[in-house]
Write a protein that holds these residues in place. Structure first.
Motif, mmCIF file in Angstrom:
data_model
loop_
_atom_site.group_PDB
_atom_site.id
_atom_site.type_symbol
_atom_site.label_atom_id
_atom_site.label_comp_id
_atom_site.label_asym_id
_atom_site.label_seq_id
_atom_site.Cartn_x
_atom_site.Cartn_y
_atom_site.Cartn_z
ATOM 1 N N ALA A 264 -7.140 36.695 -9.135
ATOM 2 C CA ALA A 264 -5.732 36.842 -8.993
ATOM 3 C C ALA A 264 -4.922 36.580 -10.098
ATOM 4 O O ALA A 264 -4.876 35.626 -10.913
ATOM 5 C CB ALA A 264 -5.500 35.897 -7.595
ATOM 6 N N ALA A 265 -4.056 37.654 -10.304
ATOM 7 C CA ALA A 265 -3.006 37.332 -11.262
ATOM 8 C C ALA A 265 -1.819 37.564 -10.964
ATOM 9 O O ALA A 265 -0.959 38.915 -11.244
ATOM 10 C CB ALA A 265 -3.377 38.689 -12.332
ATOM 11 N N LEU A 266 -1.151 36.735 -10.012
ATOM 12 C CA LEU A 266 0.092 36.756 -9.452
ATOM 13 C C LEU A 266 1.170 35.645 -9.899
ATOM 14 O O LEU A 266 0.582 34.666 -10.175
ATOM 15 C CB LEU A 266 -0.305 36.453 -7.908
ATOM 16 C CG LEU A 266 -1.175 37.541 -7.088
ATOM 17 C CD1 LEU A 266 -1.755 37.154 -5.716
ATOM 18 C CD2 LEU A 266 -0.611 38.859 -7.320
ATOM 19 N N ASP A 267 2.404 35.999 -9.630
ATOM 20 C CA ASP A 267 3.187 34.937 -9.963
ATOM 21 C C ASP A 267 3.152 33.993 -8.834
ATOM 22 O O ASP A 267 2.602 34.307 -7.544
ATOM 23 C CB ASP A 267 4.724 35.700 -9.632
ATOM 24 C CG ASP A 267 5.062 36.494 -10.769
ATOM 25 O OD1 ASP A 267 4.494 36.199 -11.878
ATOM 26 O OD2 ASP A 267 6.083 37.469 -10.633
ATOM 27 N N ALA A 268 3.554 32.744 -8.931
ATOM 28 C CA ALA A 268 3.163 31.551 -8.116
ATOM 29 C C ALA A 268 3.652 31.792 -6.481
ATOM 30 O O ALA A 268 3.260 31.533 -5.654
ATOM 31 C CB ALA A 268 3.739 30.315 -8.416
ATOM 32 N N ASP A 269 5.010 32.345 -6.372
ATOM 33 C CA ASP A 269 5.543 32.575 -5.275
ATOM 34 C C ASP A 269 4.648 33.742 -4.341
ATOM 35 O O ASP A 269 4.526 33.455 -3.187
ATOM 36 C CB ASP A 269 6.917 32.709 -5.181
ATOM 37 C CG ASP A 269 7.279 34.371 -6.062
ATOM 38 O OD1 ASP A 269 6.470 34.220 -6.996
ATOM 39 O OD2 ASP A 269 8.242 35.030 -5.919
ATOM 40 N N VAL A 270 4.208 34.537 -4.851
ATOM 41 C CA VAL A 270 3.534 35.714 -4.481
ATOM 42 C C VAL A 270 2.080 35.323 -4.014
ATOM 43 O O VAL A 270 1.609 35.491 -2.925
ATOM 44 C CB VAL A 270 3.415 36.989 -5.150
ATOM 45 C CG1 VAL A 270 2.701 38.044 -4.436
ATOM 46 C CG2 VAL A 270 4.663 37.573 -5.539
ATOM 47 N N ALA A 271 1.595 34.156 -4.834
ATOM 48 C CA ALA A 271 0.044 33.643 -4.993
ATOM 49 C C ALA A 271 0.058 32.832 -3.627
ATOM 50 O O ALA A 271 -0.746 32.853 -2.986
ATOM 51 C CB ALA A 271 -0.018 32.905 -5.958
#
Length: 130
Positions: free
Chosen positions: A85-92
């Protein structure tokens, strides 16, 4: 040894591109699934991504269709058991638990769950056994 199929969540961003670069010829993993936001889903990766790395975009990856960033977003209904997973924290915070609940091991670059007691922080030089 048979290579394990993996997916990349957030595949079109810079961290997702780096995952592709690192995993493309990996002896243990085969990139089998790519997912990104709604604006990229349904396009080929080559159409959806502005490749910014110094190595060429692999042709096999460029031809893959980008899936929606939900666990149900697979053409054959079979989600890889390992997701990078390569997501911004809020999306993660929203998406990574959905993939974990679907039975995937989620390897995340995000800070979203770093302080949770049941989520190991892997630092190979320190805790490679994790």
């Amino acid at each position: 040894m048979e290579r394990r199929k993996v997916g990349i969540l957030g595949a079109t961003g810079m961290v997702g591109q780096r995952f592709i670069q690192l995993l493309n010829h990996h002896p243990w993993f085969e990139i089998a699934w790519l997912a990104a936001s709604d604006r990229s889903a349904g396009k080929t990766y080559g159409e959806a991504c502005r490749w910014k790395l110094d190595t060429p975009l692999p042709a096999r990856i460029a031809a893959m269709t980008v899936m929606p960033n939900v666990p149900e977003g697979t053409p054959d209904g079979e989600l890889p058991k390992i997701i990078f997973a390569a997501l911004d924290a809020d999306v993660a915070c929203e998406l990574e638990p959905q993939f974990a609940a679907a039975g995937c091991a989620v390897v995340s670059n995000s800070s979203a769950f770093r302080m949770k007691p049941d989520v190991p922080l892997v630092v190979p030089e320190v805790n490679a056994d994790q």
